[in-house]
Design a protein around this motif. Structure first.
Motif: not given
Lengths: 272, 217
Positions: A245, A247-248
């Protein structure tokens, strides 16, 4: 009346025999159907196995290429430069008449050569995929992190929770490649100063988290431009039965998490 | 006409077996030669009406059907790879053979057809054939076609033969009530069953020969 009953029985016998023959046809037909399905399943399995082997080979080659690139860079930027300077030093030392100054030149040249020898020794310990299987994922990552930290390009901290154990040669190779790709992205695109790596070895789960404090990006924009690196991480993770996964967001850095159920079989079709 | 047809059918199977005999790898296929020779000789004897006693040849039919059962059951048993299964089927086959003798001598009599025993024989053959097919399904490797396996053809022939004659023999007592109609029914069912069985045997012999050819090259 007896004859009528007998006639009914005969009709039953004929009908029953036809039913039995149809049953026989069904059994034989089912066998052919089953064989056809099994044959195509075996062919599919073979194809997937071949694709999986190909993917692993590609990963091995990429790790090897990365190592060679690093070695080539080190030789050119560092070792080559130092040896050129030593050559210059020794070249000018001959013209110096002052014995003390001459000796200083020679001593500094010797120190530089000693440094080159140390750098070459360190270079020889550079990683190939065979060393990953020999030393394990944690040690391999530590060597890479030490190299980057020494270069001063990035400050990397790694924490390991739980007792590190082997996840299998192919899984560790793929995880190491994911780590390398994330590191490259942080160095080239993220303009990050710090990178935090966390490895968690739980009873039935493994987690790798790589977080940088770089400029971050919009995943939609990245996908449109050139998202192959990100897609690579996801597909490689799926290859070994893990989930990845990302996330940014712009200005908020980037965190990549890879979670692996240790007891899951390697998914050669790339799907969990 | 009917007898000649059967003789022709059995003769074709025997000739094919003879032609392919040298190419048979397994002993159980080689045993088809004496077995089919017996079948042909029996048919010739039937045509010559050599087996009639008190205007009935059912005693010879009992013997012929029992020999067929013993041969086919041990043919299938010998192809099995699991020792427990082999032993179980052997015990069942011998038990049914003993029951056949009891049926002939004590239950239905020598001059009547041992239809109860025959039904049990066919039931066991059907079970063994289905078990063989189940075993085959477990070992499908995707390379060998089912159609090229001689054992598949023998078992298919036996399956259809046993299934088609099962109900007929189960209701054989009707033969003594309405012999005319039953005789016609027997002619049709027997013809269909024998055509299927012996055609499959012929194909199986041919494939046995092909297999040997492939191996030797």
């Amino acid at each position: 009346m007896v004859e009528a009953a007998a006639q009914d029985s005969i009709v039953l016998i004929v009908a029953g025999t036809i039913m039995f023959l149809l049953l026989g046809i069904f059994i034989i037909g089912f066998m052919f159907f089953y064989q056809r399905k099994r044959t195509s399943h075996i062919a599919e399995q073979a194809q997937l196995k071949s694709a999986f082997s190909q993917e692993i080979l590609t990963t091995q080659i990429e790790v090897q290429e990365q190592t060679l690139n690093y070695i080539s860079q080190e030789l050119h930027d560092n070792i080559g430069q130092v040896l050129s300077f030593v050559k210059l030093n020794l070249g000018t030392a001959g013209a110096i008449t002052d014995a003390q100054k001459k000796q200083q030149k020679i001593d500094s040249s010797r120190d530089l050569i000693a440094q080159v020898i140390t750098d070459l020794r360190n270079l020889s310990k550079s990683l190939s995929f065979q060393q990953i299987s020999q030393y394990g994922l944690v040690k391999a990552m530590q060597v890479e992190i030490e190299r980057v930290n020494t270069s001063g390009l990035l400050k990397i901290e790694m924490t390991v929770d739980g007792e590190p154990e082997s996840l299998g040669e192919q899984r560790e190779l793929v995880l190491f490649r994911i780590f390398q790709e994330s590191l490259n992205n942080a160095l080239k695109y993220a303009h990050a100063r710090h990178l935090t790596i966390s490895l968690i070895y739980a009873e039935d789960l493994f987690n790798l988290t790589i977080a940088d404090d770089g400029i971050g990006f919009s995943t939609e924009v990245a996908s449109k431009r050139n998202g192959s690196g990100l897609k690579n991480i996801e597909s490689r993770a799926a290859l070994i039965g893990a989930t990845a996964s990302l996330e940014t967001s712009p200005g908020a850095g980037c965190t990549i998490k890879v979670t692996l159920n240790q007891y899951k079989q390697l998914n050669i079709n790339g799907v969990n | 006409m009917k007898s000649i047809f059967y003789l022709g059918l059995y003769g074709c199977a025997l000739l094919t077996c003879l032609f392919c005999f040298n190419r048979f790898k397994q002993l159980r296929y080689k045993l088809f030669l004496p077995f089919l020779s017996f079948i042909v000789l029996y048919q010739i004897g039937e045509m010559q009406k050599l087996f009639g006693i008190h205007k009935s040849n059912l005693w010879s039919v009992n013997i012929e059907v029992t020999i067929e059962f013993i041969f086919y059951s041990f043919f299938i048993i010998s192809s099995s790879r699991e020792p427990k299964e082999k032993r179980g089927f052997k015990i069942a086959a011998w038990a049914i053979f003993v029951f056949t003798l009891i049926d002939v001598f004590f239950i239905q009599g020598v001059e009547r057809l041992c239809s109860i025993a025959i039904v049990m024989q066919y039931a066991l053959l059907i079970i063994m054939v289905c078990r063989f097919f189940y075993g085959q399904m477990k070992v499908f490797d995707g390379e060998t076609s089912l159609l090229k396996q001689p054992d598949f053809w023998v078992n298919t022939g036996l399956l259809f033969f046993s299934l088609s004659e099962f109900l007929f023999f189960a209701a054989f007592n009707l033969a003594y009530v309405v012999p005319g109609i039953f005789s016609t029914l027997f002619d049709i069912i027997s013809a269909v069953a024998n055509i299927i069985l012996y055609s499959c045997l012929i194909v199986s012999f041919i494939w046995s020969r092909q297999q040997r050819k492939t191996v030797s090259y």
